[in-house]
Motif scaffolding. Structure first.
Motif, PDB file in Angstrom:
ATOM      1  N   GLU A  40      31.379  35.604  41.898  1.00  0.00           N
ATOM      2  CA  GLU A  40      31.521  36.016  40.226  1.00  0.00           C
ATOM      3  C   GLU A  40      30.658  35.569  40.006  1.00  0.00           C
ATOM      4  O   GLU A  40      30.140  36.341  38.090  1.00  0.00           O
ATOM      5  N   ASN A  41      30.080  33.826  39.940  1.00  0.00           N
ATOM      6  CA  ASN A  41      28.661  33.559  39.201  1.00  0.00           C
ATOM      7  C   ASN A  41      27.635  34.378  39.626  1.00  0.00           C
ATOM      8  O   ASN A  41      26.312  33.592  39.116  1.00  0.00           O
ATOM      9  N   VAL A  42      27.167  35.339  39.663  1.00  0.00           N
ATOM     10  CA  VAL A  42      26.446  35.753  39.799  1.00  0.00           C
ATOM     11  C   VAL A  42      25.132  37.052  38.631  1.00  0.00           C
ATOM     12  O   VAL A  42      26.002  37.635  38.135  1.00  0.00           O
ATOM     13  N   VAL A  43      23.534  36.594  38.057  1.00  0.00           N
ATOM     14  CA  VAL A  43      22.925  37.065  37.082  1.00  0.00           C
ATOM     15  C   VAL A  43      22.251  37.571  38.101  1.00  0.00           C
ATOM     16  O   VAL A  43      21.421  37.476  39.718  1.00  0.00           O
ATOM     17  N   ALA A  44      21.639  38.711  37.733  1.00  0.00           N
ATOM     18  CA  ALA A  44      19.833  39.655  37.961  1.00  0.00           C
ATOM     19  C   ALA A  44      19.380  39.999  37.290  1.00  0.00           C
ATOM     20  O   ALA A  44      19.429  39.933  35.830  1.00  0.00           O
ATOM     21  N   SER A  45      17.901  39.178  37.429  1.00  0.00           N
ATOM     22  CA  SER A  45      17.316  39.852  36.575  1.00  0.00           C
ATOM     23  C   SER A  45      16.307  41.364  36.861  1.00  0.00           C
ATOM     24  O   SER A  45      15.183  41.338  36.111  1.00  0.00           O
ATOM     25  N   SER A  46      17.275  41.893  36.905  1.00  0.00           N
ATOM     26  CA  SER A  46      16.535  43.232  37.547  1.00  0.00           C
ATOM     27  C   SER A  46      15.497  44.146  35.855  1.00  0.00           C
ATOM     28  O   SER A  46      16.020  43.615  35.101  1.00  0.00           O
ATOM     29  N   GLY A  47      14.902  44.816  36.262  1.00  0.00           N
ATOM     30  CA  GLY A  47      13.417  45.481  35.395  1.00  0.00           C
ATOM     31  C   GLY A  47      13.001  44.446  35.087  1.00  0.00           C
ATOM     32  O   GLY A  47      11.972  45.269  34.252  1.00  0.00           O
ATOM     33  N   THR A  48      12.517  43.316  35.656  1.00  0.00           N
ATOM     34  CA  THR A  48      11.919  42.987  34.579  1.00  0.00           C
ATOM     35  C   THR A  48      11.569  41.609  35.565  1.00  0.00           C
ATOM     36  O   THR A  48      12.289  40.946  36.451  1.00  0.00           O
ATOM     37  N   ALA A  49      10.149  41.314  36.088  1.00  0.00           N
ATOM     38  CA  ALA A  49      10.156  39.604  36.864  1.00  0.00           C
ATOM     39  C   ALA A  49      10.881  38.816  36.032  1.00  0.00           C
ATOM     40  O   ALA A  49      11.405  38.322  35.068  1.00  0.00           O
ATOM     41  N   LEU A  50      11.474  37.460  36.718  1.00  0.00           N
ATOM     42  CA  LEU A  50      12.152  36.620  36.088  1.00  0.00           C
ATOM     43  C   LEU A  50      11.140  36.194  35.452  1.00  0.00           C
ATOM     44  O   LEU A  50       9.709  35.807  35.105  1.00  0.00           O
ATOM     45  N   THR A  51      12.017  35.621  33.747  1.00  0.00           N
ATOM     46  CA  THR A  51      10.379  34.951  33.323  1.00  0.00           C
ATOM     47  C   THR A  51      11.637  33.192  32.454  1.00  0.00           C
ATOM     48  O   THR A  51      13.008  33.681  32.778  1.00  0.00           O
ATOM     49  N   GLU A  52      11.011  32.761  31.368  1.00  0.00           N
ATOM     50  CA  GLU A  52      11.606  31.759  31.482  1.00  0.00           C
ATOM     51  C   GLU A  52      12.910  31.705  30.108  1.00  0.00           C
ATOM     52  O   GLU A  52      13.483  30.953  30.009  1.00  0.00           O
ATOM     53  N   GLU A  53      12.460  32.926  29.063  1.00  0.00           N
ATOM     54  CA  GLU A  53      13.679  32.933  28.038  1.00  0.00           C
ATOM     55  C   GLU A  53      14.857  33.394  28.824  1.00  0.00           C
ATOM     56  O   GLU A  53      16.221  32.940  28.511  1.00  0.00           O
ATOM     57  N   GLN A  54      14.792  34.257  30.412  1.00  0.00           N
ATOM     58  CA  GLN A  54      16.064  34.071  31.270  1.00  0.00           C
ATOM     59  C   GLN A  54      16.745  32.890  31.795  1.00  0.00           C
ATOM     60  O   GLN A  54      17.839  33.019  31.279  1.00  0.00           O
ATOM     61  N   ILE A  55      15.679  32.470  32.068  1.00  0.00           N
ATOM     62  CA  ILE A  55      16.255  30.805  32.008  1.00  0.00           C
ATOM     63  C   ILE A  55      16.699  30.256  31.493  1.00  0.00           C
ATOM     64  O   ILE A  55      17.661  29.010  31.524  1.00  0.00           O
ATOM     65  N   ARG A  56      16.533  30.218  29.662  1.00  0.00           N
ATOM     66  CA  ARG A  56      16.865  29.235  29.162  1.00  0.00           C
ATOM     67  C   ARG A  56      18.378  30.092  28.669  1.00  0.00           C
ATOM     68  O   ARG A  56      19.177  29.532  28.456  1.00  0.00           O
ATOM     69  N   LEU A  57      18.616  31.370  28.795  1.00  0.00           N
ATOM     70  CA  LEU A  57      19.850  31.843  28.855  1.00  0.00           C
ATOM     71  C   LEU A  57      20.892  31.752  29.859  1.00  0.00           C
ATOM     72  O   LEU A  57      22.166  30.989  28.887  1.00  0.00           O
ATOM     73  N   VAL A  58      21.421  31.387  30.900  1.00  0.00           N
ATOM     74  CA  VAL A  58      21.612  31.253  31.958  1.00  0.00           C
ATOM     75  C   VAL A  58      21.731  29.348  31.627  1.00  0.00           C
ATOM     76  O   VAL A  58      22.392  28.971  31.911  1.00  0.00           O
ATOM     77  N   GLY A  59      20.537  28.636  31.726  1.00  0.00           N
ATOM     78  CA  GLY A  59      21.038  26.970  30.563  1.00  0.00           C
ATOM     79  C   GLY A  59      21.784  26.911  29.915  1.00  0.00           C
ATOM     80  O   GLY A  59      22.427  25.859  29.934  1.00  0.00           O
ATOM     81  N   ARG A  60      22.279  28.098  29.246  1.00  0.00           N
ATOM     82  CA  ARG A  60      23.107  27.761  27.568  1.00  0.00           C
ATOM     83  C   ARG A  60      24.538  27.480  28.835  1.00  0.00           C
ATOM     84  O   ARG A  60      25.359  26.945  28.362  1.00  0.00           O
TER      85      ARG A  60
END
Ligand code: ZN
Length: 618
Positions: A278-298
């Motif tokens: 269940e610990n899964v996320v997806a970057s759907s709809g866009t190429a992976l971004t640094e903001e998304q990495i920051r988000l998961v880094g929380r």
């Protein structure tokens, strides 16, 4: 739109700040407080502190602080009322429905959230109740999605009509403008409205706090001329580069498992989630971004990439590796068998096999090595050079120098190259990199913003420790402490503007019935708010200046703390007077005037100061 104070209080007491913040930030108990990595600035060692006693948070790195409302407001970038609603929902507290005139004042964002929620409800209804919805239901079932999964992810279906949602909006007398601004309906030139999503399987996209902000929509019919997936446009509530699909559902598991699985598609995510990871996320709809990495880094410091086993998937993985490393997180890579994607693998092999794959995830160095081997590059010296250089380029993105050195060592061993050669290559890349950032003013905004996060502007100096101690004692012990302190000092003893501003608020309270936490909500200036929160949270961190007076006072005795701070402020005042006398003395001397009077004055001030020290020592 106003929520009655009694309900605001009820929500506050039902929302333990440690529980709430722990949903967003991994916290560890340290002494009386909890600490973690600050969600408001980028850092590697925790300077973010949460106090269960005080129900406050404070960051020693960036100075942000406040109570549970402040946290949600800052974190989700929402108004006070929205924060209250989020917390009310979490605590299961009913907030009175808005009256029509209140609705008129509702913030724009709130309207868009509502539009998305209503649309999602409609899509979910279509899926189960309409004849054509069967098509999408079949598609989901074929994917193996259970009824529970469909409900958990709010899956739905948009009718294959031009006005399915638009007509519902009209019939229900809803505001079409907010549906249009939420990207759900569009306007023709003649002003009539039509649906953006038609005849598609609908995947609602949730914000990290669980509100629907957008949709991904998958094609269901061959005669649909649009792409396989279409998405909501960006709106005031949806910034696709700052959103991760599934994060809301995955948060708890990511924290518990201490890593996040990153996949590309909606279906990949849901299949993997349903299979037990269940610990899964997806970057759907866009190429992976640094903001998304920051988000998961929380939520975690480790990411495992699981992309399709084709060349597009490999390229996406290479890019993902660099981004994750640049974001300061650890990265591992799962290589799926040829022709597979996470969804197909899980469907064929099941969740247990998938977990085995996760356990066998390789480091990015091994992933890059096998990528270049597959391309036949490792067979020639030129190819090898290219491969090693590419690995070093990735290493250059690592901000942790120590970690970088260890990785460099392992590359040296793996390819049998002198470490010093690799090190020189690394230095060369780093040198080029810093020259680029120095000399190219046209850098994109994202990296400029990142630089700001990494190097927050210097904070204005805080008030002297003695002033902070006194404020803290006043906040904690109110009237009794206030009258004791002001029988010994005047407001003029407090020299710092922040101290004065804080005092103004404290002294304006008519009696002792105030709650420091509630007081915070009445403070508008964000600097002052953070400062007050810091005082309340960081009780042991503030007083580093005891050395001035010699021995450390007993923390448990507020009166002793106050006495000590009063003495220090008095001594500081005397020091200022002595300095002033010296200045006058020097001026008199320069003009050939008599200095005797000033000398006398200095001596008497120094005696006074000595007496204060003595008082302390006795
Ligand atoms: Zn911070």
């Amino acid at each position: 739109m106003r929520i009655p104070d009694s309900i605001i209080d009820e929500i506050r007491s039902a929302s333990d700040i440690v529980d709430v913040i722990a949903q967003y930030v991994p916290l560890k108990k340290r002494g009386k407080n909890y600490t973690g990595l600050c969600p408001f600035h980028q850092e590697k060692t925790p300077s973010f502190s949460v106090s269960a006693d005080k129900q406050m948070f404070y960051c020693f790195g960036c100075g942000k602080g406040g109570n549970v409302y402040t946290f949600v407001m800052e974190h989700d970038k929402v108004s006070f009322v929205e924060a209250a609603r989020t917390l009310a929902k979490r605590a299961g507290i009913a907030v009175p429905e808005d009256s029509p005139e209140d609705n008129a004042q509702a913030t724009e964002n709130e309207k868009l959230y509502t539009a998305c929620r209503i649309a999602a409800e409609q899509f979910a209804r279509n899926l189960l109740d309409s004849v054509e919805g069967k098509l999408a239901l079949e598609y989901f079932r074929h994917r193996g999605f259970s009824q529970e999964t469909i409900a958990r992810f709010g899956l739905g279906y948009s009718l294959n009509a031009w006005d399915g949602l638009a007509r519902y909006v009209e019939r229900s007398k809803l505001d079409p403008g907010s549906f249009e601004r939420a990207g759900l309906i569009m306007k023709r030139e003649d002003g009539s409205a039509y649906d953006r999503f038609r005849g598609r399987a609908m995947f609602p996209i949730f914000s990290p706090s669980g509100r629907i902000v957008a949709f991904g929509a998958r094609k269901m019919r061959d005669d649909d001329p649009l792409g396989k997936y279409i998405n909501s446009p960006e709106t005031p509530i949806y910034d696709k580069s700052r959103n991760l699909y599934g994060l809301f559902q995955a948060r708890e598991a990511i924290r518990a498992q201490e890593f996040a699985i990153l996949v590309e598609g909606y279906a990949d995510l849901i299949s993997v989630y349903q299979s037990g990871s269940e610990n899964v996320v997806a970057s759907s709809g866009t190429a992976l971004t640094e903001e998304q990495i920051r988000l998961v880094g929380r939520y975690t410091r480790a990411v495992t990439l699981v992309y399709d086993a084709d060349s597009a998937g490999s390229k996406a993985t290479l890019r993902g590796v660099d981004l994750v490393i640049e974001g300061g997180l650890d990265v591992r890579v799962v290589q799926l068998p040829a022709e597979e994607d996470p969804d197909s693998f899980v469907r064929k092999q099941g969740g247990t096999e998938f977990k085995k794959l996760l356990e066998g995830a390789v480091s990015f160095i091994d992933f890059k090595a096998s990528f270049f081997r597959d391309q036949g590059l490792l067979a020639t010296p030129e190819g090898k050079t290219k491969a090693v250089r590419s690995i070093v380029e990735t290493l250059a993105r690592m901000k942790d120098e120590l970690k970088r050195t260890f990785f460099l060592k392992s590359v040296a061993e793996k390819y049998d190259i002198y470490e010093s050669v690799l090190f020189r290559e690394l230095e060369r890349i780093l040198g080029k990199e810093s020259a680029r950032t120095r000399f190219e003013p046209g850098r994109d905004q994202a990296s400029a913003a990142k630089a700001d996060v990494a190097n927050p502007p210097p904070r204005s100096p805080l008030p002297p420790a003695a002033e902070q101690d006194l404020l803290r004692v006043m906040l904690e012990h109110k009237g009794e402490a206030i009258s004791f302190i002001f029988s010994n000092l005047t407001i003029e003893h407090f020299t710092h503007p922040l101290s004065r501003a804080a005092l103004a608020i404290i002294l304006a309270q008519p009696d002792d019935s105030w709650d420091p936490t509630v007081l915070l909500d009445r403070v508008e200036d964000p600097g002052l708010k953070s400062y007050l929160a810091g005082l309340l949270t960081a009780r042991y961190e503030i007083s580093k200046n005891w050395a001035v007076m010699g021995s450390e006072p007993d923390e448990a005795d507020p009166k002793k703390i106050a006495e000590d701070a009063i003495l220090r402020l008095k001594i500081q005042e005397l020091d200022r007077k002595i300095d002033e006398m010296y200045r006058r003395l020097k001026a008199a001397e320069a003009h050939g005037e008599s200095v005797a009077l000033y000398q006398q004055e200095v001596v008497s001030l120094q005696k006074e100061k000595l007496a204060l020290h003595g008082k302390k020592l006795s």
